[in-house]
Structures are given as C-alpha cells and as structure tokens.
Design a protein around this motif. Sequence first.
Motif, PDB file in Angstrom:
ATOM      1  N   ALA A 150       0.502   8.917  -5.302  1.00 47.23           N
ATOM      2  CA  ALA A 150      -0.324   7.826  -4.999  1.00 47.23           C
ATOM      3  C   ALA A 150      -1.702   7.994  -4.480  1.00 47.23           C
ATOM      4  CB  ALA A 150       0.336   6.797  -4.204  1.00 47.23           C
ATOM      5  N   GLY A 151      -2.437   9.263  -4.908  1.00 49.48           N
ATOM      6  CA  GLY A 151      -3.685   9.852  -4.605  1.00 49.48           C
ATOM      7  C   GLY A 151      -4.028   9.872  -2.968  1.00 49.48           C
ATOM      8  N   ASP A 152      -2.839  10.411  -2.517  1.00 55.65           N
ATOM      9  CA  ASP A 152      -2.818  10.579  -0.973  1.00 55.65           C
ATOM     10  C   ASP A 152      -2.938   9.302  -0.162  1.00 55.65           C
ATOM     11  OD1 ASP A 152      -2.090  13.178  -1.139  1.00 55.65           O
ATOM     12  OD2 ASP A 152      -4.507  13.657  -1.109  1.00 55.65           O
ATOM     13  N   LEU A 153      -2.656   8.204  -0.851  1.00 55.67           N
ATOM     14  CA  LEU A 153      -2.584   7.112   0.060  1.00 55.67           C
ATOM     15  C   LEU A 153      -1.125   6.406   0.331  1.00 55.67           C
ATOM     16  CD1 LEU A 153      -5.025   4.903  -2.197  1.00 55.67           C
ATOM     17  CD2 LEU A 153      -5.524   5.999   0.003  1.00 55.67           C
ATOM     18  N   SER A 154      -0.848   5.652   1.308  1.00 60.88           N
ATOM     19  CA  SER A 154       0.436   5.286   1.653  1.00 60.88           C
ATOM     20  C   SER A 154       0.747   4.210   0.493  1.00 60.88           C
ATOM     21  CB  SER A 154       0.507   4.547   2.844  1.00 60.88           C
ATOM     22  OG  SER A 154      -0.267   3.349   2.997  1.00 60.88           O
ATOM     23  N   PRO A 155       1.831   3.945   0.372  1.00 58.64           N
ATOM     24  CA  PRO A 155       2.378   2.926  -0.491  1.00 58.64           C
ATOM     25  C   PRO A 155       1.935   1.634  -0.690  1.00 58.64           C
ATOM     26  CG  PRO A 155       4.323   4.284  -0.117  1.00 58.64           C
ATOM     27  CD  PRO A 155       3.229   4.672   0.741  1.00 58.64           C
ATOM     28  N   VAL A 156       1.732   1.339   0.658  1.00 65.21           N
ATOM     29  CA  VAL A 156       1.522  -0.154   0.973  1.00 65.21           C
ATOM     30  C   VAL A 156      -0.172  -0.226   0.521  1.00 65.21           C
ATOM     31  CG1 VAL A 156       0.776  -1.837   2.583  1.00 65.21           C
ATOM     32  CG2 VAL A 156       3.028  -0.839   2.622  1.00 65.21           C
TER      33      VAL A 156
END
Length: 383
Positions: free
Chosen positions: A366-372
């Motif tokens: 997720a591009g080093d982002l959290s799912p939320v």
Amino acid sequence: MGSNRQYTDEFRNEAVKQVIERGFTVIDVATRIGIPKHTLYEWVHKARKAAPAASDASARSDSAEVRRLKAELKRVTEERDIPKKSRRVLCQGVRAKYAFMRAHAREFRLVAMCRVLGMHRSGYYAWLRGPASVREREDQRLLGLIKHHWLASGGVYGYRKITVDLREAGESCSRHRVHRLMKAEGLCAQVGYGSKPRHRGGPVGVVANVLNREFSPEAPNKVWVTDITYIRTYEGWLFLAAVMDLYSRQIVGWATAPTMTSDLVLQALVAAVWRRKPGPGVLVHSDQGSQFTSSDWQSFLKAHRMEPSMSRRGNCHDNAVAESFFSALKKERIKRRIYPNRATAASDVFDYIEMFYNPIRRHGSAGDLSPVEFERRYAQSGN
C-alpha cells in the motif's frame, strides 16, 4: 460509516477498554477505529457509571471461580494419582479393578476411581455384597481359553475365528459372548497397517479458484479473502476468523470463538458487510474448509450477491495474503504474549487489529501507508 449503525457488544466493550484500562484518549480511539467521538464518550460514561456494581459482581464471580478451581484441582489430582497406583489393573478384568477400588477406598473417592477405571458404582456395590455368580465364573474360565487360542494364533485371530476354535474344542458359546469378553480385555485381531486413505473427490460446496492469485484489485470492496487461525491460551484454544480487503490489506471483519464452526466465519463476514456495506459482486475467496463449504456460508453469499472463490485443495499459496496477515499477527503480537484465558486473547486481538494494524501499520503493498490511510487517499482522488 454512519453513526446510526448497530455496534456489537464485543466491539463496544473493547473500545471502552482502550480508554479506561489502556489510557488512550477518546478522540484517539474514535479516530483509529472509525466511530464518532460522541458515541464513544457515551459508551465510556455508561461503563464508568456501572463500574461499582460490576466490581461487586466481579468479586462474587471471583469467589465462585476460586471454589470452582479448588474443586477442579482436587479432581485433577485424584485422576493423576489413581493411575499411578493402578497401572497393573488398568488392563485387567472387572474383578481386579473392583479389588483395587476396595483396597484404596480410604485414599480416593469412589466416584473418582469409577471414572478413571471406567467402572460403575452399582456394579462395585453388587460385587461387594456377594461372591461371583455362576455366569461370572464361567466367563472367567472361558476367557482363559480365549486368551490361549488368541496367543496361539500370534494375536491375529479375531472373535469369529476364536469362536470356531472354541467350538472345535467342545465349548458351547456364541460369537457375541466371545466378542464381549475379548472387548472387555482389550483383545482384538492385530493384522496389517490399515488401509491408505484415498481422495474420493472434494467436499460438497467446493467452487473454482476464481481469484487465481490476482492479489491486486483496482479498488476497495472488489475482492475479500478470509481464513481461520488459532491462538493458544491457558483456558484452551481461541479461534480467529478474519476477512481482509485485498485492495488496502485492511481487516474489514473478524470474530473469535472457542470452537471452529461455520458460525465463526459467518460472524466475521457479517461484521465485514456491516462495516463496509459493499455493493453486489464482491469476490470472497477462502480455502476448502468445511466452514466455507457449509450450506449456511453459501446461502449468505447468495443472499448478499457475493461471488465465492476457493483455493485449490491443499494449496496454501492460493490464499497467501490471508496467511501473511496471520503470520504477522503471531510474530508481532501473539508469540510475544502469554494469555491466561480466551477473553484476554480476544481483547489483545482487538487492540492489534483495530488500534494498530488497520490505522497505523505500514504496508509495502500500500505504498508504505496504513490500510486506513491508503483507502482515505483513494477516496480523495475521486476514483
């Protein structure tokens, strides 16, 4: 995610625990788990108001639990010590077990000895009252002959062939009587290695692998994957079913239970539908477990216009993303904890999924982002 939806009692209790027991602020918890802050304020207020009554009830419950544990300890200790002194009679006949029970009547409770040795109290009392009957004496004599013929065969004869041997020796007995005596003594035909199990086709309800390892959908609520894992506690196993949205790797529904039934996976899927409210056509991928091939599971998918998909038999790679989540859960949380009971484990699962994994934990997919956060940016982009 409107504020008028219905929340489960388990969800409310775990959310309140994050504020009262773990020290998070109401705003922080509400933001992480995605609920209105005024709703969480109301839950916390009600919980604190009911705290005195709950503490009294908890004290009474603790006292009852102590008494129960003491009784359980006494029972387990007896069941541990009785076999230590009865090893020589466990494989012997009924009369030998009755004699052991009489010799140790002052040391162990009769009900405990009956349970461990597999006997009945009524039979024991009848044995105490009088000598062996003619039938019992005849059974003992016949049992001696049975053992002789069984040993002579090298242990390969069953009750049918031994009955033939006895009749040829001039004994008058039925094969049912021989079977009863051999079963009581643990005698049986010892032949072969057993038959090799053969695969005779998949279980009813198995569907094709529609997902086919396409783990990168273009939008949320297009593909969900689900699976079950287990968590060890001192109280016993706790089973966890989780539903993940493949687009962002967010856990959109989960449920725990002490047994691994179809109701467990249905609760997780219901929680996902309740939280996401998806349109028709969501692909739901699972393995070929009996929980996912049940009629209840298939009926739920059909009623909500969802499309089922299943991994190939014995191929865990077809559901690799769900397996990866469970691996992360165990490495990052479960294997670093010791859970005294299932409730503690379930509370920690809530903390990991709702307070860390979904809103904070970064994902390379997720591009080093959290799912939320990944889904929030997708919504902002107007796709």
